[in-house]
Design an enzyme around this catalytic site. Structure first.
Site: not given
Ligand code: ADP
Length: 598
Positions: A421, A205, A203, A200
């Site tokens: 609620e 990637k 996360t 999703p």
């Molecule tokens: P995706 O490419 O899966 O959409 P990103 O890698 O661009 O997501 O993540 C966006 C931001 O969310 C990152 O810059 C980071 O700050 C935060 N983030 C997401 N997953 C993690 C994780 N596992 N650990 C630390 N930060 C995370």
């Protein structure tokens, strides 16, 4: 630069031409001749100030005594002029007006404007090129505009990515290979050419891909799938070629293609097919086949719609490894919160486990946002450290929006919301398979919620039993049931509950095989599991009618149960609703205390 209409440039050109031809050049050429009126000429003659004089057919040219300046004036009928001039001592001769050199005048009126035009044209051309191709010269169409990050600029390591242990383990192997390729080649093993990160949004990637580059210290090319899709057919394909050429030159390196579904969609062979996208995809397939394994180029790609990818792309030999990057579990959420909390000044005694439990279902990006919101809240209230309450409040902000301070609810409305609620909370508490209540509030939120009941699971949930799902439906109907039991009316406040209860009941029957009549038959298929998970029915119309009937039956039974539970506990319902009405926000502990009294 903002786009300027062509007329803008045309106007500049005209202005430049006018300037040179009408004003600047004639002015410069005639700078030496001073134009005077006839009276001045007569006065100067009288005072003997005229040096040389030449009477031409349409004008008189004359100089001053020292022959320094040249004057010119018009002709007037003047009979005794010649004598008067002679008497004043003027000499008759030809006044030589020094013309600007023909070369200079040529330069001024022709060469200069052409130079200005050429410069303007060059400038415009550059602007157009930039817009169209992203390169610097006319030949730059179709160049890939992958951004290169080298070790020093990404700086992201695996330790920055919290949770996602399986994904990290998988990618660690790639890092090891890039460090020590011989270890693998000597045994005859070849690294996967392509690795697909699926999961999703938010996360981590992109972060994981950068971390692989950061850990292995190799160049990192990053490009988004949508950047390949160009206006002209063939341009995307040439970008792919260029990208791979660059990557091979820089090997060992990592190429990261974000949102690969933009080019990697299944080719459906319909007439309306998108030629450009298909050509780009074909080129990508060819390039991936074209290079040998073990040449040091590793391709990482990310998508949140893996099912829409072309099977040719995901077959072994191309993207032959798929790494799921799922939403973090409780432990993962806690770790992510801690990683991001390192960047802010927080009080030492914060219990991140509580926050992680409250933020169930949140992605890494949302958790990062929660931490940042908490820091902003601390600043807003004039503190220099983030407290537990900031984090708790910001979870609610992310779930339900900001508090609406000045929403004016009438007294009766507030009372109905309080009953609604408490209805949810009480029905939940009176059943045995539900999550404990954490907080109940009737402060309106910007998302439109007039109040909400937060229930928090103790640990991770991987499986849900039928009993739990049924009780969840009962809890969802509890709000409306309380309105009926206590207020004798029903309101629009239950619309969100109705939607959720129906969705759950439908999924139980069509996807989870939890109805006796249909047994284990899938009646719905889910698309886009990582993007909300829409479902579409796959059954006959008669079956659909039967499904609808069973959904109604299921929800109705639970609604009745909720009403019965609340009627049996009417006195507690009133007491709790009064308490909530007074306090606006109560904790789960306060709720349980009143519930267990007497
Ligand atoms: P995706 O490419 O899966 O959409 P990103 O890698 O661009 O997501 O993540 C966006 C931001 O969310 C990152 O810059 C980071 O700050 C935060 N983030 C997401 N997953 C993690 C994780 N596992 N650990 C630390 N930060 C995370």
């Amino acid at each position: 630069m903002p786009k300027k209409p062509l007329i803008f440039y045309a106007l500049i050109v005209m202005a430049v031409m006018l300037f040179f031809n009408l004003i600047a050049v004639p002015k410069m050429m005639q700078a030496q001749v001073i134009e005077t009126d006839y009276g001045t000429f007569m006065d100067m003659t009288e005072e003997g100030d005229v040096g040389i004089v030449e009477v031409q057919t349409n004008q008189i040219l004359f100089t001053d005594k020292d022959e320094q300046r040249i004057y010119k004036t018009g002709l007037m009928p003047d009979d005794g002029l010649t004598e008067r001039l002679h008497d004043s001592g003027a000499r008759f001769g030809s006044v030589i007006v020094e013309e600007t050199s023909p070369l200079l005048s040529f330069v001024l009126s022709w060469v200069l404007p052409i130079v200005v035009f050429a410069a303007l044209g060059y400038f415009m051309n550059r602007q157009l090129m930039k817009r169209a191709g992203g390169g610097s010269g006319a030949m730059s169409f179709g160049k890939s505009n992958a951004k290169i990050y080298v070790k020093s600029t990404t700086g992201i390591r695996f330790s920055d990515v919290a949770g996602e242990d399986e994904a990290k383990e998988n990618l660690m192997e790639i890092v090891d290979y890039l460090h020590n390729p011989k270890k693998y080649s000597s045994i005859g093993a070849s690294m996967p050419k392509g690795i697909l990160l699926v999961g999703p949004p938010g996360t981590g990637k992109t972060m994981l891909a950068k971390a692989v580059a950061g850990e292995s210290g190799v160049p990192f090319f990053s490009i988004s799938g949508s950047e390949f899709v160009e206006m002209f057919v063939g341009m995307g394909a040439s970008k792919v070629r260029d990208l791979f050429k660059q990557a091979k030159e820089k090997a060992p390196c990592i190429v990261f293609i974000d949102e690969i579904d933009a080019i990697g969609k299944k080719r459906d062979g319909q007439f309306s097919g998108n030629d450009e996208r298909e050509q780009t995809l074909n080129q990508l397939l060819t390039e991936m086949d074209g290079f040998e394994g073990n040449n040091g180029v590793i391709i990482l790609a990310a998508t949140n719609r893996p099912e829409s990818l072309d099977p040719a792309l995901t077959r072994p030999g191309r993207f032959d490894r798929r790494v799921p990057v799922e939403l973090p579990d409780l432990k993962g959420r806690e770790e992510i919160l801690k990683v991001h909390a390192r960047k802010i000044a927080a009080e030492p005694n914060i219990d991140y486990n509580v926050i992680a439990r409250m933020a169930s279902g949140a992605s890494g990006a949302e958790l990062a946002n929660i931490v940042n919101e908490a820091a902003l809240r601390a600043v807003r209230s004039g503190r220099d450290k983030v407290a537990q309450s900031d984090l708790e409040e910001s979870v609610e902000v992310v779930i339900a929006g900001y508090q609406k301070k000045n929403a004016i609810l009438t007294d009766t409305e507030r009372r109905v919301v309080a009953y609604h609620e408490i209805g949810h909370a009480l029905v939940s508490a009176l059943q045995s398979h539900t999550a404990p209540v954490q907080k109940i509030t009737i402060i309106p939120r910007t998302s439109g919620a007039l109040g909400y009941t937060m229930q928090v699971e103790e640990g991770n949930r991987y499986l849900m039993s039928r009993e739990e799902l049924v009780e969840q439906i009962a809890t969802l109907t509890g709000g409306r049931a309380a309105e009926e039991v206590a207020c004798g009316t029903i309101t629009t406040g239950a619309s969100n509950d109705i939607e959720k209860a129906t969705k759950l009941a439908r999924a139980m029957i069509t996807q989870y095989g939890m109805s006796e009549d249909f047994d284990m038959v899938a009646l719905e298929t889910v698309h886009n599991q990582y993007l909300g998970g829409d479902a579409s029915l796959a059954c006959s119309p008669e079956m659909q009618a039967e499904i609808d009937r069973q959904v109604i039956e299921l929800v109705k039974a639970q609604h009745q149960k909720a009403r019965r539970l609340l009627s049996e506990n009417r006195e507690k319902l009133d007491r709790l609703a009064d308490y909530l009405y007074e306090k606006e926000t109560i904790t789960g502990a306060e709720f349980m205390k009143i519930l267990n009294e007497s």
